[in-house]
Enzyme design. Sequence first.
Site, short mmCIF file in Angstrom:
data_model
loop_
_atom_site.label_atom_id
_atom_site.label_comp_id
_atom_site.label_asym_id
_atom_site.label_seq_id
_atom_site.Cartn_x
_atom_site.Cartn_y
_atom_site.Cartn_z
N LYS A 197 0.74 -1.37 0.01
CA LYS A 197 0.06 -0.05 0.01
C LYS A 197 0.80 1.10 0.07
O LYS A 197 0.57 2.16 -0.73
CB LYS A 197 -0.90 0.04 1.37
N ARG B 183 -9.32 0.61 9.07
CA ARG B 183 -8.88 -0.76 9.50
C ARG B 183 -10.05 -1.66 10.36
O ARG B 183 -9.70 -2.58 10.60
CB ARG B 183 -7.59 -0.93 10.43
N ARG C 66 11.74 -1.12 10.62
CA ARG C 66 10.63 -0.74 11.63
C ARG C 66 10.68 -1.82 12.77
O ARG C 66 10.75 -3.03 12.51
CB ARG C 66 9.21 -0.73 10.97
N ARG D 153 0.60 -8.83 13.47
CA ARG D 153 -0.07 -7.93 12.50
C ARG D 153 -0.96 -8.70 11.41
O ARG D 153 -2.07 -8.06 11.26
CB ARG D 153 1.11 -7.11 11.97
P1 AMP Z 1 1.23 0.58 9.22
O1 AMP Z 1 2.17 1.49 8.95
O2 AMP Z 1 -0.29 0.89 8.40
O3 AMP Z 1 1.37 -0.76 9.04
O4 AMP Z 1 0.66 0.91 10.54
C1 AMP Z 1 1.44 0.49 11.79
C2 AMP Z 1 0.79 0.54 13.04
O5 AMP Z 1 0.09 1.78 13.37
C3 AMP Z 1 -0.37 -0.58 12.86
O6 AMP Z 1 -0.02 -1.77 13.46
C4 AMP Z 1 -1.10 -0.37 14.21
O7 AMP Z 1 -0.74 -0.46 15.51
C5 AMP Z 1 -1.18 1.57 13.94
N1 AMP Z 1 -2.37 1.89 12.92
C6 AMP Z 1 -2.16 2.43 11.81
N2 AMP Z 1 -3.14 2.80 10.85
C7 AMP Z 1 -4.34 2.38 11.87
C8 AMP Z 1 -5.64 2.53 11.86
N3 AMP Z 1 -6.21 2.87 10.68
N4 AMP Z 1 -6.26 1.88 12.93
C9 AMP Z 1 -5.61 1.32 14.04
N5 AMP Z 1 -4.21 1.23 14.19
C10 AMP Z 1 -3.44 1.73 13.22
#
Ligand code: AMP
Length: 213
Positions: free
Chosen positions: A14, A89, A161, A172
């Site tokens: 994404k 999400r 990360r 995740r």
């Molecule tokens: P990402 O970079 O999208 O993989 O997000 C990293 C982390 O941020 C996720 O594992 C969640 O802990 C948190 N996070 C990001 N976007 C959301 C969302 N829309 N709802 C809840 N947690 C989020």
Amino acid sequence: MEAIILLGAPGAGKGTAAEKIRELTSYAHVATGDMLRDAVKRGSDLGREAEGYMQRGELVPDEIIIRLVEERLDAGRADGRYMFDGFPRTVRQAELLEQSIARRGGRLRAVFFLDAPRAVLVSRLGGRRICRKCGMNFHVVNIPPRRAGVCDACGEELYQRADDEEATIMNRLDVYARQTAGLIARYEGRNLLVRVNSDTGVDALVSAIRSRL
Ligand code: AMP
């Protein structure tokens, strides 16, 4: 305003696709994960609230996420075009986004579901490296930087990360299956879903998305 959503598991591509689409179109890239990491780095109240959830690979509570997205939309132009990455999400987030779009007189144009096999997701997440400064995404095998450990775009150091470590990756992916994957059916039912195979190079993925915009 007009919105599109990039939906898909962690590692579906994404963020990488969104960056390319942002360069090629007028869609602003709104990535809640990036916004949260930024808040953690700055040490803001929101960052402190979110940090533990993120480290465990769990979802940050909906109220925090919605506040973040509303602030971003309020700061943007009323006729802006937004590309959401990693949001919504949960069903609750999807409902609140739909209400927010309606309040702004906007429309949700399409939801792109980036689909890839689990083994591909795991290997992408494990090999992912990100620029500390500009956030550009690389992969040790699939998208190697010209110089190991250094960003092609700005020359800064690349990092891994904390939540791309193996145990957290598995959590995740489970959280995605439990809390997010149900949104596929929601948008399919509304005729908004566009399935794209993301087990391809990023250019093929981006052109599949662009051909529908
Ligand atoms: P990402 O970079 O999208 O993989 O997000 C990293 C982390 O941020 C996720 O594992 C969640 O802990 C948190 N996070 C990001 N976007 C959301 C969302 N829309 N709802 C809840 N947690 C989020």
